[in-house]
Design a protein around this motif. Structure first.
Motif, PDB file in Angstrom:
ATOM      1  N   ASP A 122     -10.325 -17.220  -0.619  1.00 38.95           N
ATOM      2  CA  ASP A 122      -9.427 -18.076  -1.669  1.00 38.95           C
ATOM      3  C   ASP A 122      -8.566 -17.051  -2.332  1.00 38.95           C
ATOM      4  O   ASP A 122      -7.503 -17.439  -2.627  1.00 38.95           O
ATOM      5  N   PRO A 123      -8.986 -16.057  -2.920  1.00 37.01           N
ATOM      6  CA  PRO A 123      -8.131 -15.071  -3.674  1.00 37.01           C
ATOM      7  C   PRO A 123      -6.912 -14.725  -2.848  1.00 37.01           C
ATOM      8  O   PRO A 123      -5.687 -14.744  -3.415  1.00 37.01           O
ATOM      9  N   TYR A 124      -7.061 -14.556  -1.681  1.00 36.31           N
ATOM     10  CA  TYR A 124      -5.894 -14.285  -0.727  1.00 36.31           C
ATOM     11  C   TYR A 124      -4.884 -15.600  -0.592  1.00 36.31           C
ATOM     12  O   TYR A 124      -3.620 -15.368  -0.393  1.00 36.31           O
ATOM     13  N   PHE A 152      -4.173  -6.173  -6.635  1.00 38.54           N
ATOM     14  CA  PHE A 152      -5.280  -7.087  -6.318  1.00 38.54           C
ATOM     15  C   PHE A 152      -6.738  -7.014  -6.949  1.00 38.54           C
ATOM     16  O   PHE A 152      -6.973  -6.009  -7.073  1.00 38.54           O
ATOM     17  N   ASP A 171      -4.536 -17.873  -2.759  1.00 41.71           N
ATOM     18  CA  ASP A 171      -3.965 -18.096  -3.992  1.00 41.71           C
ATOM     19  C   ASP A 171      -2.861 -17.068  -4.439  1.00 41.71           C
ATOM     20  O   ASP A 171      -1.932 -17.364  -5.027  1.00 41.71           O
ATOM     21  N   ARG A 172      -3.175 -15.868  -4.139  1.00 47.39           N
ATOM     22  CA  ARG A 172      -2.324 -14.524  -4.837  1.00 47.39           C
ATOM     23  C   ARG A 172      -1.564 -14.273  -3.797  1.00 47.39           C
ATOM     24  O   ARG A 172      -0.200 -13.727  -4.200  1.00 47.39           O
ATOM     25  N   GLU A 173      -1.456 -14.117  -2.584  1.00 47.42           N
ATOM     26  CA  GLU A 173      -0.654 -13.774  -1.605  1.00 47.42           C
ATOM     27  C   GLU A 173      -0.689 -14.331  -0.296  1.00 47.42           C
ATOM     28  O   GLU A 173      -0.987 -14.012   0.757  1.00 47.42           O
ATOM     29  N   ARG A 191     -14.367  -9.518  -7.673  1.00 47.17           N
ATOM     30  CA  ARG A 191     -14.390 -10.742  -7.091  1.00 47.17           C
ATOM     31  C   ARG A 191     -15.868 -11.405  -6.733  1.00 47.17           C
ATOM     32  O   ARG A 191     -16.349 -12.435  -6.996  1.00 47.17           O
ATOM     33  N   CYS A 248      -3.545  -7.954   1.971  1.00 50.77           N
ATOM     34  CA  CYS A 248      -2.676  -7.523   0.897  1.00 50.77           C
ATOM     35  C   CYS A 248      -2.007  -6.319   0.777  1.00 50.77           C
ATOM     36  O   CYS A 248      -2.439  -5.382   1.541  1.00 50.77           O
TER      37      CYS A 248
END
Length: 212
Positions: free
Chosen positions: A43-45, A75, A47-49, A81, A69
């Motif tokens: 999910d962080p990838y 990050f 959403d962020r990149e 995380r 990333c």
């Protein structure tokens, strides 16, 4: 087989793929709770990149993915995380995941007694980019994994990246051989990964680096 960029419309199918990709490998799961593991490694990838998310499509269905990333310093760290996911999903209180954390505490105490290092993150501006890649068993041998890596290398070169790192498990010999074929080299020691087990044995982190 096709390698293409991720779009937001792919999120649901990609989440389903996350839950089954890597089946049978030592890296298949941390503690057996897919939702919390996706909150760390997927999910962080998205959403962020999202522009650094690549998909492999085989016979019209998602069969593999690479999330990356370009600059790890901007990050959230893996440990941050993980800590957030543990709190959010109350993993310490779930009977199904408590065994993992009990083993982790035991392993850390064992490593301290033996004066051995435990797994950690690489912070080195020679290799600021990082990635996670996963391909489900039915797509092995199709060129999906290599296709994802070559597209990722293209992205790194286009953005002038000095290098990339990844972390896998020493015991995942299939993955280690694949990354070596892709031009990665082992960096540093292979420290213990607290809590993680495969076929009853302890597992060790393998850090690998690649330079254009």
């Amino acid at each position: 087989m096709e390698i293409r960029a991720y779009t937001e419309a792919d999120r649901a199918e990609l989440r389903a793929l996350f839950g089954r990709a890597g089946e049978g490998a030592p890296t298949a799961s941390l503690w057996g709770h897919v939702e919390s593991e996706a909150a760390i490694y997927l999910d962080p990838y998205l959403d962020r990149e999202p522009e650094s998310v690549l998909l492999a499509v085989v016979d019209g269905a998602l069969a593999g993915y690479l999330v990356g990333c370009l600059d790890s310093s901007g990050f959230p760290s893996e440990s941050a995380r993980m800590e957030q996911a543990i709190k959010r999903y109350r993993l310490m209180l779930r009977p199904a995941t408590m065994a993992f954390f009990a083993r982790a505490l035991t392993d850390m105490a064992w490593a301290r007694l033996r004066r051995e290092p435990t797994a950690g993150e690489l912070t080195d501006q020679r290799w600021p980019a990082h990635l996670h890649i996963n391909v489900e068993p039915m797509a092995r041998g199709t060129g999906a994994a290599a296709g994802l890596m070559h597209r990722w290398f293209d992205r790194l070169r286009e953005n002038g990246s000095p290098g990339c790192h990844l972390q896998t498990l020493r015991e995942n010999t299939r993955a280690v051989r694949f990354f070596e074929r892709m031009g990665f080299h082992t960096y540093g020691q292979d420290p213990l990964v607290p809590g993680l087990r495969h076929q009853g044995g302890r597992l060790h982190q393998r850090t690998m680096v690649w330079t254009p």
